[in-house]
Design a protein around this motif. Structure first.
Motif, short mmCIF file in Angstrom:
data_model
loop_
_atom_site.label_atom_id
_atom_site.label_comp_id
_atom_site.label_asym_id
_atom_site.label_seq_id
_atom_site.Cartn_x
_atom_site.Cartn_y
_atom_site.Cartn_z
N ARG A 99 1.11 -1.34 0.23
CA ARG A 99 -0.21 -0.05 0.00
C ARG A 99 1.37 1.57 -0.18
NH1 ARG A 99 -4.45 -1.65 4.06
NH2 ARG A 99 -5.57 -3.89 2.79
N GLY A 100 0.28 2.15 -0.19
CA GLY A 100 0.91 3.20 -0.11
C GLY A 100 1.87 3.94 -2.08
N ARG A 101 1.82 2.97 -2.80
CA ARG A 101 2.69 3.29 -3.03
C ARG A 101 1.86 3.58 -4.93
NH1 ARG A 101 5.02 -2.89 -4.36
NH2 ARG A 101 6.45 -1.38 -6.14
N GLY A 102 0.60 3.70 -4.67
CA GLY A 102 -0.08 3.89 -6.21
C GLY A 102 -0.24 2.84 -6.50
N LEU A 103 -0.91 2.09 -6.45
CA LEU A 103 -0.41 0.43 -7.30
C LEU A 103 -2.55 0.47 -7.40
CD1 LEU A 103 0.44 -2.82 -5.62
CD2 LEU A 103 1.25 -1.68 -8.13
N ALA A 104 -3.44 0.83 -6.47
CA ALA A 104 -4.67 0.88 -6.71
C ALA A 104 -5.07 1.35 -8.00
CB ALA A 104 -5.61 1.41 -5.81
N ALA A 105 -4.26 2.86 -7.64
CA ALA A 105 -4.24 4.01 -8.97
C ALA A 105 -3.73 3.43 -10.15
CB ALA A 105 -3.82 4.95 -9.00
N LEU A 106 -2.65 2.77 -10.51
CA LEU A 106 -1.95 2.30 -11.60
C LEU A 106 -3.07 0.80 -12.64
CD1 LEU A 106 0.52 2.10 -13.77
CD2 LEU A 106 0.54 -0.17 -12.25
N LEU A 107 -3.45 0.29 -11.70
CA LEU A 107 -4.57 -0.39 -11.99
C LEU A 107 -5.81 -0.12 -12.18
CD1 LEU A 107 -4.08 -3.64 -8.65
CD2 LEU A 107 -3.39 -3.75 -11.54
N LEU A 108 -6.12 0.99 -12.03
CA LEU A 108 -7.90 1.98 -12.33
C LEU A 108 -7.15 2.41 -13.75
CD1 LEU A 108 -10.77 2.07 -11.82
CD2 LEU A 108 -9.99 4.45 -10.57
N ASP A 109 -6.56 2.97 -13.84
CA ASP A 109 -5.61 3.98 -15.13
C ASP A 109 -5.63 2.88 -16.00
OD1 ASP A 109 -6.01 5.49 -14.05
OD2 ASP A 109 -3.58 5.80 -13.38
N GLU A 110 -5.07 1.58 -15.69
CA GLU A 110 -4.61 0.55 -17.03
C GLU A 110 -5.92 -0.36 -16.90
OE1 GLU A 110 -2.51 -1.58 -19.52
OE2 GLU A 110 -2.25 0.14 -18.82
N LEU A 111 -6.65 -0.03 -16.05
CA LEU A 111 -8.46 -1.55 -16.48
C LEU A 111 -9.03 -0.27 -17.34
CD1 LEU A 111 -10.27 -3.82 -16.79
CD2 LEU A 111 -10.87 -2.56 -14.56
N THR A 112 -8.95 1.10 -17.42
CA THR A 112 -10.14 1.79 -17.99
C THR A 112 -9.49 2.11 -19.58
OG1 THR A 112 -8.90 3.90 -17.62
CG2 THR A 112 -11.50 2.97 -16.36
N THR A 113 -7.89 2.10 -19.97
CA THR A 113 -7.25 1.89 -20.88
C THR A 113 -7.95 1.03 -21.96
OG1 THR A 113 -5.97 3.51 -19.95
CG2 THR A 113 -5.18 1.98 -21.95
N ARG A 114 -8.05 -0.37 -21.06
CA ARG A 114 -8.11 -1.92 -22.39
C ARG A 114 -9.51 -1.78 -22.71
NH1 ARG A 114 -4.51 -6.69 -19.29
NH2 ARG A 114 -2.33 -5.30 -19.42
#
Length: 182
Positions: A99-114
């Motif tokens: 936690r605290g590294r931005g993984l949730a945001a990374l996953l959300l950004d990547e999923l919406t791009t896909r």
């Protein structure tokens, strides 16, 4: 280059060694554990996470530290049958040690791009008023994508049988689909 290597190559440089991948059925138990240990998500049955990994893998992602490693974070979602341009984000969680590294945001950004490649242009999720981390995640997501964010109560707390559930506030974010800042 394999699909896994392509996913790894797309991970931002602040996440060296993190692999973004679609979930596999074998990931269901780890995803269930991450959801349980989050202490904020409504925990579904372990069976439902197995089904999610089978039936909604195309609209869900996991983060791993290696191609054969267990998930360390996940986002699950589905495209609304009556609104095929809308992705519903069901759950997002990151294992405590990551936690605290931005993984949730990374996953959300990547999923919406896909899913944008499939015509998705809006994201919906629900957040309870006491879930500050999720509020921050989706508010910052909307800001990164220069998208509007509308909040309305979707399910009043009184609709839930246990009688102590907070209201579920619907967050509708649109338009989405391009890379942040694009």
């Amino acid at each position: 280059m394999t699909a896994a290597q392509a996913d790894l190559a797309r991970a931002p440089s602040e996440f060296p060694g993190i692999l973004i991948d679609s979930p596999r059925v074998e990931d269901g138990a780890a995803i269930w554990r991450i959801a349980r240990d989050s202490e904020v998500l409504d925990l579904n049955s372990s069976y439902s996470y197995l089904l999610w990994c089978r039936d909604f893998a195309a609209t869900s992602l996991v983060a791993r530290e290696s191609a054969d490693g267990e998930p360390i974070a996940f986002v699950t979602g589905y495209v609304r049958p009556d609104r095929p341009g809308t992705l519903v984000v069901w759950q997002v969680a990151v294992d405590h040690g990551h936690r605290g590294r931005g993984l949730a945001a990374l996953l959300l950004d990547e999923l919406t791009t896909r899913v944008a490649e499939r015509g998705v242009h809006a994201v919906e999720t629900t957040v309870t008023p006491d879930n500050v981390p999720s509020d921050r995640l989706f508010t910052s997501f909307a800001e990164r994508h220069s998208a509007s964010l509308e909040r309305t109560v979707l399910f009043d707390g009184g609709l839930f049988p246990e009688g102590t559930h907070e209201p579920e506030v619907l967050y509708r974010i649109s338009p989405v689909g391009s890379a942040p800042g694009a």
